[in-house]
Design a protein around this motif. Structure first.
Motif, PDB file in Angstrom:
ATOM      1  N   GLU A  29      -6.970   8.278  -0.486  1.00 40.43           N
ATOM      2  CA  GLU A  29      -6.698   8.163   0.950  1.00 40.43           C
ATOM      3  C   GLU A  29      -7.256   9.313   1.782  1.00 40.43           C
ATOM      4  N   GLY A  30      -7.598  10.426   1.140  1.00 40.37           N
ATOM      5  CA  GLY A  30      -7.957  11.630   1.887  1.00 40.37           C
ATOM      6  C   GLY A  30      -9.107  11.420   2.854  1.00 40.37           C
ATOM      7  N   HIS A  31     -10.180  10.819   2.363  1.00 48.61           N
ATOM      8  CA  HIS A  31     -11.370  10.664   3.192  1.00 48.61           C
ATOM      9  C   HIS A  31     -11.076   9.781   4.406  1.00 48.61           C
ATOM     10  N   THR A  32     -10.398   8.667   4.171  1.00 44.04           N
ATOM     11  CA  THR A  32     -10.059   7.759   5.275  1.00 44.04           C
ATOM     12  C   THR A  32      -9.154   8.454   6.285  1.00 44.04           C
ATOM     13  N   TYR A  33      -8.153   9.141   5.784  1.00 44.16           N
ATOM     14  CA  TYR A  33      -7.223   9.848   6.669  1.00 44.16           C
ATOM     15  C   TYR A  33      -7.966  10.840   7.554  1.00 44.16           C
ATOM     16  N   ILE A  34      -8.925  11.547   6.966  1.00 40.58           N
ATOM     17  CA  ILE A  34      -9.637  12.580   7.728  1.00 40.58           C
ATOM     18  C   ILE A  34     -10.591  11.963   8.749  1.00 40.58           C
ATOM     19  N   PRO A  63      -8.955   8.637  12.208  1.00 44.03           N
ATOM     20  CA  PRO A  63      -7.656   9.103  12.709  1.00 44.03           C
ATOM     21  C   PRO A  63      -6.690   7.978  13.080  1.00 44.03           C
ATOM     22  N   GLY A  64      -7.192   6.794  13.362  1.00 44.60           N
ATOM     23  CA  GLY A  64      -6.297   5.704  13.728  1.00 44.60           C
ATOM     24  C   GLY A  64      -5.789   4.909  12.540  1.00 44.60           C
ATOM     25  N   ASN A  65      -6.222   5.257  11.345  1.00 47.78           N
ATOM     26  CA  ASN A  65      -5.832   4.474  10.166  1.00 47.78           C
ATOM     27  C   ASN A  65      -4.394   4.795   9.758  1.00 47.78           C
ATOM     28  N   LYS A  66      -3.500   3.873  10.067  1.00 43.72           N
ATOM     29  CA  LYS A  66      -2.073   4.126   9.837  1.00 43.72           C
ATOM     30  C   LYS A  66      -1.711   4.148   8.355  1.00 43.72           C
ATOM     31  N   GLU A  67      -2.360   3.293   7.579  1.00 45.10           N
ATOM     32  CA  GLU A  67      -2.046   3.227   6.148  1.00 45.10           C
ATOM     33  C   GLU A  67      -2.345   4.564   5.476  1.00 45.10           C
ATOM     34  N   ALA A  68      -3.539   5.077   5.743  1.00 47.14           N
ATOM     35  CA  ALA A  68      -3.926   6.338   5.111  1.00 47.14           C
ATOM     36  C   ALA A  68      -3.035   7.476   5.596  1.00 47.14           C
ATOM     37  N   ASN A 115       0.822  -1.211   0.000  1.00 51.15           N
ATOM     38  CA  ASN A 115       0.000   0.000   0.000  1.00 51.15           C
ATOM     39  C   ASN A 115       0.859   1.266   0.000  1.00 51.15           C
ATOM     40  N   ALA A 116       1.955   1.212  -0.749  1.00 45.61           N
ATOM     41  CA  ALA A 116       2.803   2.398  -0.925  1.00 45.61           C
ATOM     42  C   ALA A 116       2.291   3.122  -2.164  1.00 45.61           C
ATOM     43  N   LYS A 117       1.184   3.811  -1.993  1.00 42.75           N
ATOM     44  CA  LYS A 117       0.458   4.319  -3.159  1.00 42.75           C
ATOM     45  C   LYS A 117       1.297   5.271  -4.001  1.00 42.75           C
TER      46      LYS A 117
END
Lengths: 385, 385
Positions: free
Chosen positions: B224-229, B232-237, A206-208
């Motif tokens: 990834e933007g929506h997930t990241y926002i 907050p605990g989503n490390k990948e995003a 997942n290294a986008k």
């Protein structure tokens, strides 16, 4: 998820047509060792442009560095550099000259046998600073600290890297490229392409962004490679290939992701043993290596096939294999013969000797999952026949 | 074709979860000025982790740097730094703290009025070395030499850049991000996105690789933007956004290509005059600016719409406009209101004052073709209503 990484790359890239003419302003006021290759710089005018640009700098010259630079030759440059107390190295050439210059830069201040640097027995604690004028887009060495050196005596080809070996500056100037022979152009495009696959074709983490950059390199080389090779005067294509080959190995692609340099490792042996060009050696090994590992690498192979080649099937493994076929066809279309039987008759010798070398060097489990054993190398050579 | 360019970026990127704990090994054995913002580092534990990591380093602290760092506040840090004879600056915070630290670093050794640095009347000849711990992915300041500073007294927001202001190191650590408020996350994603559009949405120069990197940034932030926002605990995003925001402004995107920073220039005025967040200001201005310039920028707008949003129509201008609509919708979906009327009642004041400022600063022809006149700025503000 990405692994932790550090990135730092201090190279000053000076990119643009006729930038060689500003070489004088980049050189320090020090005693310089000029390193070059087999003399093409005399025929195509690059030597004269260097001499004009550097004006009155104090300079010692050493030429004759081979394609796949040879340790024995480079040690003569080391002796000269020591004797002349040179303080700066200027490498004018392609990947071989620049790789050779990095070795010379590290070996001059090194106490002990220079070969230790390649076998990693020696620790590099300093290097003579070096600048480069790149005359062949291919290896990316102009913006990294890596070097690959061959030893004639033992037919070995080994690499080293040191943070002391980053060029202080690298001039990347398309006005130096029109006289490049077709063969070197083909090798260059394939080399940059396979540098990218080696840092991409593993398993997804997942290294986008890293993936997107790699896919951008693939697409750019596919779009521009043919024109660059067959229209030497095409500035647009030359510019894009020059830029892209640098991006392929300036360190970003591998940040935080698994890599697999197996194709290079086997390719180096082909070059060392039967003298096939570096780029060609990669074009020979890549299709077979990926077919052999297709199941294991299928997710990234399929992502590549879908995004870069627009393959639209559903089955992941089928898509992966189509991607490999399209890549081999791309290499062929560029002008590279990808079957090993075209270059040598003695398959068994190569299989025995290369797998033996892997074993004797304890390279028993290469690849991101440790699947590339000496036995797999033997199979890959067979498949490449 | 690409224009000539130079690229050199010496920042040491230290990227990875919990890398803050290795801060001690990165700091020089010198007297340090610790700079931070409004105190969130005390609440979320970052301050304690910094103190633990640096152990016994001699350190002076200065906090209270505002979002959109304020000149008047920073000059107090400059005074403190001079008085305490500090030798290294450690900035712990987001883009505002790091931008502020760059200004402090340049202003401490500067002889004369610090404001000269922003108005470009002064020449920066040195800076106190600085390192950063990034707590908010957004501006890319962690890997460049740029800084944007606001002056409270005159409600101005101006930028400067100096090669002396590259951070020596930047720690990018997702373990510092979970407590970030949603508003700062939204701003961060939009900021990185618009940094990329400003270096891409001009006219085509066949910069194939730069285009691909930019498109990769767009796609990654969209994915990834929506997930990241919202997680907050989503490390990948968080990892992908952190990496991508850095790539958006570490200098590669703009190598050899035209740029147009008009959206930032107008956005800065919105922030300076009515206090709207930086990222939001860009989300307000971008759709209207591009609609106003759609014909002129249609080729790159359409390339963006096709490659990033998979818009499939034929007509270039229609595709371009669809790309703008999709971008505005993307900003809205992230949580940004993109209509200026949501933030203020006084449209005429903004139109008059911003176009007046552009005129008084002689910013009469912004944009890659000089089309963004003060009158166009007035129209864009109207369209953004």
């Amino acid at each position: 998820m990405l692994a932790a990484f550090e990135y730092q790359n201090p190279v000053r890239v000076v990119f643009g047509e006729n930038k060689i003419d500003s070489l004088g302003s980049l050189l320090p006021d020090k005693k310089i060792l000029l390193l070059y290759g087999q003399g093409s710089i005399f025929k195509n005018g690059t030597y004269d442009r260097v001499k004009t640009a550097i004006r009155n700098a104090e300079m010692v010259e050493f030429g004759g560095i081979e394609a796949n630079p040879v340790y024995e030759t480079l040690m003569k440059a080391v002796e000269l550099g020591k004797k002349e107390k040179i303080e700066f190295i200027l490498a004018v050439g392609g990947g071989s000259v620049i790789d050779g210059a990095k070795f010379v830069a590290a070996a001059i201040p090194y106490n002990g046998d220079g070969w230790d640097i390649l076998t990693k027995k020696g620790v590099i604690k300093s290097a003579v600073p070096l600048g480069t004028v790149l005359t062949l887009p291919a290896t990316g060495t102009e913006m990294n600290s890596n070097s690959v050196i061959s030893r004639a005596e033992t037919k070995e080809k080994l690499s080293f890297a040191s943070p002391f070996c980053y060029p202080v500056f690298s001039i990347m100037d398309i006005s130096l490229l029109p006289s490049l022979p077709e063969r070197q152009r083909i090798n260059g495009v394939i080399d940059a392409f396979v540098h990218t696959t080696e840092q991409y074709m593993t398993y997804p983490v997942n290294a986008k962004m890293q993936d997107r950059i790699a896919e951008g390199i693939f697409s750019t080389l596919i779009e521009e490679g043919h024109t660059y090779i067959h229209e030497p005067g095409n500035k647009e294509a030359a510019t894009n290939v020059l830029y892209t080959a640098m991006m392929a190995l300036n360190g970003w692609l591998s940040t935080g992701v698994p890599t697999d340099w197996s194709i290079h490792m086997v390719g180096h042996e082909l070059t060392a043993l039967i003298g096939v060009d570096h780029g060609i050696s990669l074009a020979i090994i890549l299709p077979s290596m990926y077919r052999r590992l297709a199941e294991s690498k299928q997710e990234k192979l399929a992502q590549y096939a879908r995004r870069v080649w627009n393959v639209e099937e559903k089955d992941t493994l089928k898509v992966a294999l189509k991607g490999i076929d399209l890549t081999e066809k791309f290499f062929n279309d560029l002008g590279a013969v990808t079957r090993l039987s075209h270059y040598t008759d003695d398959r068994k010798f190569l299989q025995d000797e290369i797998s033996r070398r892997f074993e004797s060097r304890k390279w028993l489990k290469f690849g991101e999952k440790g699947e590339v054993t000496p036995e797999v190398v033997r199979e890959v050579i067979e498949m490449a026949w």
